[in-house]
Scaffold this motif. Structure first.
Motif, short mmCIF file in Angstrom:
data_model
loop_
_atom_site.label_atom_id
_atom_site.label_comp_id
_atom_site.label_asym_id
_atom_site.label_seq_id
_atom_site.Cartn_x
_atom_site.Cartn_y
_atom_site.Cartn_z
N THR A 174 0.84 -1.21 0.00
CA THR A 174 0.00 0.00 0.00
C THR A 174 0.87 1.25 0.00
OG1 THR A 174 -1.77 -1.14 1.19
CG2 THR A 174 -1.78 1.26 1.26
N LYS A 175 1.87 1.27 0.87
CA LYS A 175 2.75 2.44 0.95
C LYS A 175 3.53 2.63 -0.34
CE LYS A 175 3.17 2.37 5.98
NZ LYS A 175 4.04 2.10 7.14
N ARG A 176 3.90 1.51 -0.98
CA ARG A 176 4.65 1.62 -2.23
C ARG A 176 3.78 2.23 -3.33
NH1 ARG A 176 9.83 1.94 -2.83
NH2 ARG A 176 10.04 0.24 -1.32
N VAL A 177 2.51 1.84 -3.39
CA VAL A 177 1.62 2.42 -4.39
C VAL A 177 1.40 3.90 -4.13
CG1 VAL A 177 -0.74 2.40 -5.31
CG2 VAL A 177 0.45 0.24 -4.89
N LEU A 178 1.21 4.26 -2.86
CA LEU A 178 1.02 5.67 -2.53
C LEU A 178 2.26 6.49 -2.86
CD1 LEU A 178 -0.96 5.46 0.85
CD2 LEU A 178 -1.83 5.71 -1.48
N SER A 179 3.45 5.92 -2.62
CA SER A 179 4.69 6.62 -2.97
C SER A 179 4.77 6.84 -4.48
CB SER A 179 5.91 5.81 -2.50
OG SER A 179 5.94 5.74 -1.09
N MET A 180 4.36 5.83 -5.23
CA MET A 180 4.36 5.95 -6.69
C MET A 180 3.42 7.08 -7.13
SD MET A 180 3.57 2.95 -9.52
CE MET A 180 2.29 2.25 -8.49
N LEU A 181 2.24 7.13 -6.53
CA LEU A 181 1.28 8.18 -6.89
C LEU A 181 1.78 9.55 -6.46
CD1 LEU A 181 -2.09 6.41 -5.99
CD2 LEU A 181 -1.09 6.75 -8.25
N GLU A 182 2.43 9.62 -5.30
CA GLU A 182 2.99 10.90 -4.84
C GLU A 182 4.06 11.41 -5.80
OE1 GLU A 182 2.34 10.10 -0.03
OE2 GLU A 182 4.23 9.60 -1.03
N ASP A 183 4.87 10.50 -6.31
CA ASP A 183 5.92 10.88 -7.26
C ASP A 183 5.30 11.42 -8.55
OD1 ASP A 183 8.81 10.80 -8.18
OD2 ASP A 183 7.87 9.49 -9.68
N VAL B 139 -12.36 6.59 -6.54
CA VAL B 139 -12.08 5.35 -5.80
C VAL B 139 -11.04 5.58 -4.72
CG1 VAL B 139 -11.20 3.00 -6.02
CG2 VAL B 139 -12.74 3.90 -7.74
N LEU B 140 -10.03 6.38 -5.04
CA LEU B 140 -8.98 6.67 -4.06
C LEU B 140 -9.56 7.35 -2.83
CD1 LEU B 140 -5.86 6.23 -4.07
CD2 LEU B 140 -5.65 8.67 -4.57
N LYS B 141 -10.63 8.12 -3.01
CA LYS B 141 -11.26 8.81 -1.88
C LYS B 141 -11.79 7.83 -0.84
CE LYS B 141 -12.69 12.94 -4.47
NZ LYS B 141 -13.84 13.69 -5.02
N GLU B 142 -12.13 6.60 -1.27
CA GLU B 142 -12.62 5.60 -0.33
C GLU B 142 -11.58 5.33 0.76
OE1 GLU B 142 -13.63 2.10 -2.48
OE2 GLU B 142 -15.08 3.10 -3.80
N GLY B 143 -10.31 5.44 0.39
CA GLY B 143 -9.25 5.14 1.34
C GLY B 143 -9.18 6.10 2.51
N VAL B 144 -9.71 7.31 2.33
CA VAL B 144 -9.68 8.29 3.43
C VAL B 144 -10.41 7.74 4.65
CG1 VAL B 144 -10.44 10.59 4.15
CG2 VAL B 144 -9.44 10.25 1.87
N GLY B 145 -11.50 7.01 4.41
CA GLY B 145 -12.24 6.43 5.52
C GLY B 145 -11.83 5.02 5.87
N GLU B 146 -11.21 4.31 4.92
CA GLU B 146 -10.88 2.90 5.15
C GLU B 146 -9.46 2.70 5.67
OE1 GLU B 146 -11.55 1.00 1.43
OE2 GLU B 146 -13.73 1.11 1.56
N ASP B 147 -8.57 3.63 5.38
CA ASP B 147 -7.15 3.45 5.72
C ASP B 147 -6.69 4.63 6.58
OD1 ASP B 147 -4.49 2.86 5.87
OD2 ASP B 147 -4.13 2.76 3.72
N HIS B 148 -7.01 4.56 7.86
CA HIS B 148 -6.67 5.68 8.75
C HIS B 148 -5.16 5.82 8.91
CE1 HIS B 148 -10.81 6.56 9.88
NE2 HIS B 148 -11.02 5.26 9.93
N GLN B 149 -4.43 4.73 8.76
CA GLN B 149 -2.97 4.77 8.89
C GLN B 149 -2.34 5.68 7.83
OE1 GLN B 149 -1.15 0.91 8.85
NE2 GLN B 149 0.93 1.72 8.90
N ASN B 150 -2.94 5.70 6.64
CA ASN B 150 -2.40 6.50 5.54
C ASN B 150 -3.31 7.67 5.17
OD1 ASN B 150 0.04 4.92 4.77
ND2 ASN B 150 -1.46 3.31 4.39
N GLN B 151 -4.19 8.05 6.09
CA GLN B 151 -5.17 9.10 5.76
C GLN B 151 -4.50 10.42 5.39
OE1 GLN B 151 -7.86 11.28 8.67
NE2 GLN B 151 -9.35 9.86 7.78
N GLU B 152 -3.45 10.78 6.10
CA GLU B 152 -2.79 12.06 5.83
C GLU B 152 -2.16 12.05 4.43
OE1 GLU B 152 0.77 14.87 7.69
OE2 GLU B 152 -0.18 13.32 8.94
N ARG B 153 -1.53 10.91 4.06
CA ARG B 153 -0.93 10.81 2.72
C ARG B 153 -2.01 10.86 1.65
NH1 ARG B 153 3.45 6.05 2.45
NH2 ARG B 153 3.93 7.16 0.50
#
Length: 625
Positions: free
Chosen positions: A356-365, A384-398
């Motif tokens: 998950t973190k690797r995909v988010l890093s790719m998108l951030e780049d 679809v990515l917006k769903e993660g704001v509520g589902e993935d609190h660990q990565n919500q800030e990213r």
């Protein structure tokens, strides 16, 4: 050794029945299991030969061969790996569990199965052959042993098996499946090749099948004595990144995704440590037609030691990243007995979090360095990515930093960071408005005071936005505030003179407000004056803690109860400076005007009239007067 008939452990009938009827949802998996076992046997020979090269005998090239005999109705899987002695055949093939069959059954049926790596511990994969075979014969000779020490093991999968010594020149093992009635579909080179391609294409050893040629006399394809490799035998993700070209990465993506377009971005990494795995993950350029089906997955393929396990490793990627394609290959993962479902474990969790973190890093780049490309991504997958704001609190800030919106300053591409940088001096909140579409949002009366003062408002028009806002409360220390909820409070952006004038106007307008409340008592929770309107006579809002009218409409459209409509009533805010509102008190048609005022406010914010005919009748009466 003369032929002996030995008995399986007491409950083996139950186990074999369970293995062949309950553990696999897909019959063709038997070939994956047996090819995997053959590959493992070759790996074991390679390991033992590090200390004793003589084990290779005169065949140093390791391989797996698969062929069928249509007349005999058999399929044979041969490897030239480590092989088995007679004692090992009895121990490995006659005993499913070293700790006993009862222990196997207990772990399979009890709570312990959640943590038990059953397939590795019990070797059940071999018995998957009985899915399609009513008898299995195994012929083997252990590497380094004389030809006379070969062994033949045979069983019909009931209570007994036979074992005898044979003479065998070839090192390694043949597993011969005698197919049941009705399983003739596997007596086909096309079928066998397709199953090998699907499940074992990336086994590091060559998997060979006989070449075929056209027989003019028989008018059909027939086998030849030549052999051909039917798997690629080279997993792209196992190679060093420096050895792989961009064109090769793109071609591999097209192979695994069946997508004709090149991917938008990809990432290839080997993770080492307590949990070791390789990941090659892609973000497609275009969204699939079934993107919004949260139950339809199939993005990430799971391999264990290059052996295909499943097409849909949902335990390794969160649902909001279901558009991601690629491969995750682990040297060791806790699998259940069928290899078809991952058991939850620390390793699985670590791979999921790391991927998950690797995909988010790719998108951030991409977002930082290729803004146009990220804009394309957002149009396809942003909702679809917006769903993660509520589902993935660990990565919500990213995730919040990756969000993009329309606003009163731009039709798309506005990030929360962009918004905060443009905030007015003294502005304390990030203002947002949800609506059915951009046109409705832009024309909303709630925006009038914000436009007048040059305050930017984010315009949220995706169906998921209301749900997202219920989880995203602030960004960079600034609260997100809906302009359609509660009373408008611009804080330091509104000077004292404006506040004083608003209070005086509200006081003078009290008699009209009371009449409006009486006329609209069945439709409005309250009626009050407002400073948020400039050009419009009225607007609909809700209290701070209530469900927004937009969310209430979405729920109603989906057939769910909508407290905001017919339950908790909205609030009507009126602009006392508007000409229509000023004439209310002196007009004899006050009740009609009050109802029209409410209906127009409801229509302006995208709502639907409960009684359109009554609205038309009132407007007609006014026009005819």
């Amino acid at each position: 050794m003369e032929k002996q008939t030995l008995s399986f452990q007491a409950e083996v009938k139950q186990i074999l029945h369970l293995v062949t009827h309950s553990l696999y949802s897909n019959k063709e998996i038997f070939l994956r299991e047996l090819v995997s076992n053959a590959s493992d046997a070759c790996d074991k020979l390679r390991f033992e030969a590090l200390d004793n090269a003589a084990l290779y005998e005169d065949t140093p090239n390791l391989e797996v061969r698969v062929w069928y005999d249509a007349a005999a109705k058999t399929i044979t899987i041969r490897d030239n790996g480590i092989g088995m002695s007679a004692d090992e055949a009895v121990a490995h093939l006659g005993t499913i569990a070293k700790s006993g069959t009862r222990d196997f059954m207990a772990k399979l049926q009890g709570e312990q199965k959640k943590d038990a790596n059953l397939i590795g511990q019990f070797g059940v994969g071999f018995y998957s052959g009985f899915i399609v075979a009513d008898r299995i014969t195994v012929e083997s000779r252990r590497a380094g042993h004389p030809a006379a020490d070969g062994v033949r093991w045979s069983s019909e999968g009931t209570g007994d098996f036979e074992v005898e010594t044979i003479s065998r020149l070839e090192r390694g093992t043949d597993v011969i499946l005698h197919l049941r009635e009705g399983e003739e579909e596997f007596l086909s080179p096309w079928k066998l090749k397709s199953v090998i391609s699907k499940y074992s294409d990336h086994i590091s050893l060559p998997i060979l099948m006989r070449k075929q040629k056209w027989d003019e006399e028989k008018k059909e394809q027939v086998d030849t004595d030549e052999w051909e490799t039917v798997n690629k035998a080279a997993a792209l993700w196992t190679r060093a990144k420096s050895d792989i070209t961009d064109a090769q990465y793109q071609e591999f993506y097209k192979q695994i995704s069946y997508d004709q377009d090149a991917p938008l971005a990809y990432t290839h990494n080997r993770v080492e440590g307590r949990t070791e795995y390789t990941q090659l993950l892609y973000v497609p350029a275009k969204a699939p037609f079934d993107l919004w089906n949260r139950d339809k997955r199939g993005g990430v393929k799971l391999y264990v030691k290059r052996v295909f396990i499943m097409d849909d490793a949902e335990a390794l990627m969160p649902v909001y990243l279901r558009f991601v394609k690629g491969v995750i290959d682990s040297a060791d993962l806790p699998l259940n007995v069928s290899r078809e479902l991952l058991q939850e474990s620390r390793d699985v969790k670590a791979i999921r979090e790391g991927s998950t973190k690797r995909v988010l890093s790719m998108l951030e780049d991409v977002a930082e360095n290729q803004r146009d490309k990220y804009a394309d991504f957002w149009r396809q997958f942003g909702a679809v990515l917006k769903e993660g704001v509520g589902e993935d609190h660990q990565n919500q800030e990213r995730l919040a930093k990756l969000l993009r919106f329309a606003s009163t300053a731009a039709d798309e591409g506005v990030s929360l960071e962009d918004y905060v940088k443009r905030m007015k001096d003294g502005q304390e909140a990030i203002y947002v408005l949800t609506a059915d579409n951009l046109a409705t949002a832009k024309s909303s009366p709630q925006l009038e005071i914000f436009r007048k003062k040059g305050i930017e408002v984010l315009l949220l028009t995706d169906r998921v936005d209301e749900w997202m806002l219920s989880h995203l409360f602030e960004f960079d220390g600034k609260p997100l505030q809906s302009v359609a909820k509660g009373g408008v409070d611009l804080g330091k952006l509104q000077d004292e003179a404006e506040k004083k004038q608003a209070e005086e106007t509200a006081e003078a307008f009290k008699p009209v407000l009371e009449k409006l409340k009486a006329a609209l008592k069945d439709r409005a929770k309250d009626v009050r004056t407002t400073t948020r309107l400039v050009d419009s006579p009225a607007c609909i809002v809700v209290d701070e803690g209530d469900m927004s009218s937009h969310l209430a409409r979405l729920l109603k459209q989906s057939g769910q109860s909508a407290p905001g409509i017919g339950g908790s009533k909205p609030i009507l805010e009126v602009n006392p400076e508007h000409a229509l509102v000023k004439r209310l008190d002196s007009d004899a048609r006050f009740d009609d005007l009050a109802q029209i005022l409410f209906d127009q406010a409801l229509l302006a914010e995208g709502g639907q009239l409960e009684d359109p005919a009554a609205y038309v009748a009132r407007v007609n009466r006014l026009l005819a007067a």
